[in-house]
Design an enzyme around this catalytic site. Structure first.
Site, PDB file in Angstrom:
ATOM      1  N   TYR A 101      63.908  20.800  -5.256  1.00  0.00           N
ATOM      2  CA  TYR A 101      65.340  20.960  -5.536  1.00  0.00           C
ATOM      3  C   TYR A 101      66.022  21.790  -4.450  1.00  0.00           C
ATOM      4  CZ  TYR A 101      69.641  22.599  -7.721  1.00  0.00           C
ATOM      5  OH  TYR A 101      70.949  22.900  -7.972  1.00  0.00           O
TER       6      TYR A 101
ATOM      7  N   SER B 106      57.783  23.499  -8.589  1.00  0.00           N
ATOM      8  CA  SER B 106      57.605  24.918  -8.870  1.00  0.00           C
ATOM      9  C   SER B 106      57.916  25.123 -10.346  1.00  0.00           C
ATOM     10  CB  SER B 106      58.531  25.754  -7.989  1.00  0.00           C
ATOM     11  OG  SER B 106      59.881  25.400  -8.204  1.00  0.00           O
TER      12      SER B 106
ATOM     13  N   GLY C 226      53.489  29.769  -6.166  1.00  0.00           N
ATOM     14  CA  GLY C 226      53.640  30.699  -5.062  1.00  0.00           C
ATOM     15  C   GLY C 226      52.401  31.536  -4.827  1.00  0.00           C
TER      16      GLY C 226
ATOM     17  N   ASP D 184      55.334  21.443   1.281  1.00  0.00           N
ATOM     18  CA  ASP D 184      55.002  20.114   1.791  1.00  0.00           C
ATOM     19  C   ASP D 184      53.531  20.040   2.191  1.00  0.00           C
ATOM     20  OD1 ASP D 184      57.726  19.508   1.506  1.00  0.00           O
ATOM     21  OD2 ASP D 184      58.163  20.225   3.524  1.00  0.00           O
TER      22      ASP D 184
END
Length: 345
Positions: free
Chosen positions: A189, A216, A257, A287
């Site tokens: 996003y 995420s 993360g 990515d």
């Protein structure tokens, strides 16, 4: 186009890749790849800038190619020198660009990276009206006509670029379903491109086509059903994943993360901690994570094994400057566990 002897003479195509076996790609992806300028400090002060290329889907394509997979990128660039740089870079990395298109009426997009603090970078987009934003359904049809892929990889960036790009992405989902291709969606996003409610409206319609959803933990909310009650939306991560699995998604992969990542399937869940590295540049880590996950999937690994490679390739990205430059080859994957000071001779 007539600018180089290696360029295709087929109207609308931008060139071909010498990669052997690329006529039957393991992965097909498309989206906007831009020329990337990386400053050494605040842009308003001037200074030097490094020139490269950047784009979520092409980052994944390069990551997969370095790991030895046949991958095709079917995006659009301008019929300009910036577009030449994008295609030349992808070809040099072993990515098949035979179905990419060059638009003579629109420029290649531009992205500027502005480091402001040691761990804070501002990104400035110049992509309105770009060739990548004008991607058409015919380009997608051409890509599938050449050879349906084993995996179609899309991101939530492409439908945010324009109505035509959104239509092209939706058609790709439909063609993938017809061809029996596995569909991987990385939500990715971008608040600067569209509002959360608009993104959610589009992504919810995509979910029935998606086999592997990567997001995420905060992005996952954009994909949940509209009629989810407040308890469901605010509920724990497993409850959110279950809602998506009930809608037909086979794997829900959540990037956490510094806490690593977790994958949910109907058979349960697995997690992997993040790899410990000295952070240099977080751009492109997501990515690289996707490239690692899809690479392991193509190798036949189970979800837990896919996560392991994904957090490894993501760590390589974090420990390197650039969007894709630090992506590892297959032979380099084991280097991450080497002790500090190791010299590979």
């Amino acid at each position: 186009m007539t600018r180089g002897s290696d360029r295709s003479t087929e109207p609308g195509t931008a060139g071909s890749s010498p990669r052997e076996g690329a006529q039957h790609p393991g992965v097909l992806t498309f989206g906007e790849t831009m020329v990337a300028l990386r400053g050494s400090g605040p842009l308003k002060l001037g200074g030097t800038m490094q020139v490269s290329v950047a784009g979520a889907e092409s980052n994944v394509a390069i990551g997969l190619a370095r790991l030895g997979h046949a991958v095709r990128w079917g995006g659009a660039v301008g019929d300009d020198e910036a577009g030449e740089l994008v295609l030349r870079t992808l070809r040099a990395e072993g990515v098949d660009v035979s179905v990419a298109s060059a638009d003579p009426e629109a420029p290649t997009g531009l992205i500027l990276f502005e480091p402001r603090l040691p761990e804070v970078t501002r990104v400035h987009y110049y992509r309105a009206g770009s060739a990548g934003s004008r991607l058409t359904e015919s380009a997608v049809e051409r890509a599938f006509a050449v050879a349906p892929p084993r995996v179609l990889h899309l991101t939530g960036i492409t439908p945010a670029l324009s109505p035509t790009a959104a239509s092209a992405a939706l058609l790709a989902l439909q063609l993938a379903q017809q061809a029996g291709s596995l569909v991987c969606l990385d939500v990715n996003y971008r608040a600067r491109l569209w509002a959360a409610d608009e993104a959610s409206r589009v992504l919810r319609t995509w979910i029935p086509y998606v086999d592997i959803l990567i997001a995420s933990d905060d992005e996952l909310l954009l994909c949940l059903p509209q009629d989810t009650d407040e308890a469901g939306v605010a509920g724990p991560l497993p409850a959110q994943a279950r809602l998506l699995l009930d809608l037909g998604v086979k794997e829900v992969v959540v990037k956490l993360g510094a806490d690593g990542a977790r994958v949910f399937t109907r058979d349960g869940s697995s997690d992997r901690p993040a790899k410990s590295v000295r952070p240099v540049d977080p751009v492109g880590a997501g990515d690289a994570f996707v490239a690692g996950y899809l690479s392991s999937l193509l190798d036949g690994e189970e979800p837990a094994g896919r996560l392991e490679r994904a957090v490894t390739t993501g760590a390589f990205a974090v420990a390197s400057h650039g969007d894709w430059e630090g992506a590892p080859t297959r032979a380099e994957l084991s280097m991450l566990g080497a002790p500090p000071g190791t010299v590979v001779r």
